[in-house]
Design a protein around this motif. Sequence first.
Motif, PDB file in Angstrom:
ATOM      1  N   LEU A  21       0.878  -1.178   0.000  1.00  0.00           N
ATOM      2  CA  LEU A  21       0.000   0.000   0.000  1.00  0.00           C
ATOM      3  C   LEU A  21       0.907   1.217   0.000  1.00  0.00           C
ATOM      4  O   LEU A  21       1.728   1.393   0.892  1.00  0.00           O
ATOM      5  N   ARG A  22       0.696   2.070  -1.002  1.00  0.00           N
ATOM      6  CA  ARG A  22       1.655   3.149  -1.212  1.00  0.00           C
ATOM      7  C   ARG A  22       1.212   4.457  -0.545  1.00  0.00           C
ATOM      8  O   ARG A  22       0.020   4.813  -0.554  1.00  0.00           O
ATOM      9  N   CYS A  23       2.206   5.150   0.002  1.00  0.00           N
ATOM     10  CA  CYS A  23       1.962   6.420   0.693  1.00  0.00           C
ATOM     11  C   CYS A  23       3.110   7.365   0.390  1.00  0.00           C
ATOM     12  O   CYS A  23       4.283   7.023   0.598  1.00  0.00           O
ATOM     13  N   ASN A  24       2.785   8.540  -0.112  1.00  0.00           N
ATOM     14  CA  ASN A  24       3.766   9.600  -0.307  1.00  0.00           C
ATOM     15  C   ASN A  24       3.330  10.830   0.481  1.00  0.00           C
ATOM     16  O   ASN A  24       2.133  11.075   0.648  1.00  0.00           O
ATOM     17  N   TYR A  25       4.285  11.579   0.942  1.00  0.00           N
ATOM     18  CA  TYR A  25       3.968  12.770   1.709  1.00  0.00           C
ATOM     19  C   TYR A  25       4.757  13.946   1.178  1.00  0.00           C
ATOM     20  O   TYR A  25       5.739  13.783   0.447  1.00  0.00           O
ATOM     21  N   SER A  26       4.297  15.121   1.526  1.00  0.00           N
ATOM     22  CA  SER A  26       5.053  16.322   1.201  1.00  0.00           C
ATOM     23  C   SER A  26       5.223  17.138   2.469  1.00  0.00           C
ATOM     24  O   SER A  26       4.266  17.359   3.208  1.00  0.00           O
ATOM     25  N   SER A  27       6.462  17.537   2.703  1.00  0.00           N
ATOM     26  CA  SER A  27       6.765  18.357   3.869  1.00  0.00           C
ATOM     27  C   SER A  27       8.153  18.936   3.685  1.00  0.00           C
ATOM     28  O   SER A  27       9.034  18.268   3.147  1.00  0.00           O
ATOM     29  N   SER A  28       8.326  20.157   4.142  1.00  0.00           N
ATOM     30  CA  SER A  28       9.627  20.803   4.029  1.00  0.00           C
ATOM     31  C   SER A  28      10.480  20.592   5.279  1.00  0.00           C
ATOM     32  O   SER A  28      11.631  21.007   5.315  1.00  0.00           O
ATOM     33  N   SER A  94       2.855  13.770  10.608  1.00  0.00           N
ATOM     34  CA  SER A  94       2.819  14.853  11.583  1.00  0.00           C
ATOM     35  C   SER A  94       4.180  15.522  11.613  1.00  0.00           C
ATOM     36  O   SER A  94       5.206  14.838  11.644  1.00  0.00           O
ATOM     37  N   VAL A  95       4.173  16.866  11.567  1.00  0.00           N
ATOM     38  CA  VAL A  95       5.444  17.587  11.663  1.00  0.00           C
ATOM     39  C   VAL A  95       5.580  18.263  13.018  1.00  0.00           C
ATOM     40  O   VAL A  95       6.649  18.732  13.380  1.00  0.00           O
ATOM     41  N   ARG A  96       4.491  18.341  13.738  1.00  0.00           N
ATOM     42  CA  ARG A  96       4.561  18.954  15.070  1.00  0.00           C
ATOM     43  C   ARG A  96       3.352  18.464  15.848  1.00  0.00           C
ATOM     44  O   ARG A  96       2.447  17.837  15.301  1.00  0.00           O
ATOM     45  N   ASP A  97       3.336  18.776  17.099  1.00  0.00           N
ATOM     46  CA  ASP A  97       2.232  18.355  17.941  1.00  0.00           C
ATOM     47  C   ASP A  97       0.894  18.823  17.395  1.00  0.00           C
ATOM     48  O   ASP A  97       0.766  19.938  16.912  1.00  0.00           O
ATOM     49  N   ASN A  98      -0.094  17.964  17.515  1.00  0.00           N
ATOM     50  CA  ASN A  98      -1.480  18.335  17.263  1.00  0.00           C
ATOM     51  C   ASN A  98      -1.757  18.756  15.822  1.00  0.00           C
ATOM     52  O   ASN A  98      -2.670  19.528  15.554  1.00  0.00           O
ATOM     53  N   ASP A  99      -0.974  18.271  14.903  1.00  0.00           N
ATOM     54  CA  ASP A  99      -1.232  18.561  13.502  1.00  0.00           C
ATOM     55  C   ASP A  99      -0.933  17.317  12.686  1.00  0.00           C
ATOM     56  O   ASP A  99       0.089  17.232  12.014  1.00  0.00           O
TER      57      ASP A  99
END
Lengths: 112, 112
Positions: A21-28, A94-99
């Motif tokens: 099952l494939r998953c890609n994400y975007s984040s800086s 998640s890049v930080r708490d609560n997001d």
Amino acid sequence: AQSVTQLDSQVPVFEEAPVELRCNYSSSVSVYLFWYVQYPNQGLQLLLKYLSGSTLVESINGFEAEFNKSQTSFHLRKPSVHISDTAEYFCAVSVRDNDMRFGAGTRLTVKP
Amino acid sequence: DAGITQSPRHKVTETGTPVTLRCHQTENHRYMYWYRQDPGHGLRLIHYSYGVKDTDKGEVSDGYSVSRSKTEDFLLTLESATSSQTSVYFCASRDSGNYEQFFGPGTRLTVL
């Protein structure tokens, strides 16, 4: 903001076949990655997570996922699926708490 | 499993009426969340709480309000329900320092 793309909305496979099952994400920025599973009429349950350290993480029921920073991917794999693995699977980042951001989900159907 | 319950589990209401959904957890978790789940969108964060009386907006907060007067309870209110708020609502909670969120069983809300 970060985002998650699950590349397949539905994945039908036969019992004992391998599955990905494939998953890609975007984040800086650096991310934490998760796979959740949802059985019919239930809430989500954590399957596995990547926070740091080894890029290959495993669950107790035979699933594994590998964090690939260069490909910004976190694909979920199992070498041999069972009927009981039929469920919807969600990738989350998640890049930080609560997001925490979830993908749209992949419905895995295992056929006998 | 974390003890998280949601009530009611199902509700049908009419456009313009107020609706309150309740989430109750017995794990003394600091953080609590409300998500909605819609086909093709996965889960989207509505509001979250980082302590008693401390709440903040999520990705899709318009038309919703929340309150947390006790650690164990987190209420989601639709002041005037609309048909676009027909959805399955999930509550989740987690402890400080632990990124895993534990989910309740969900509430299916239909707004006619």
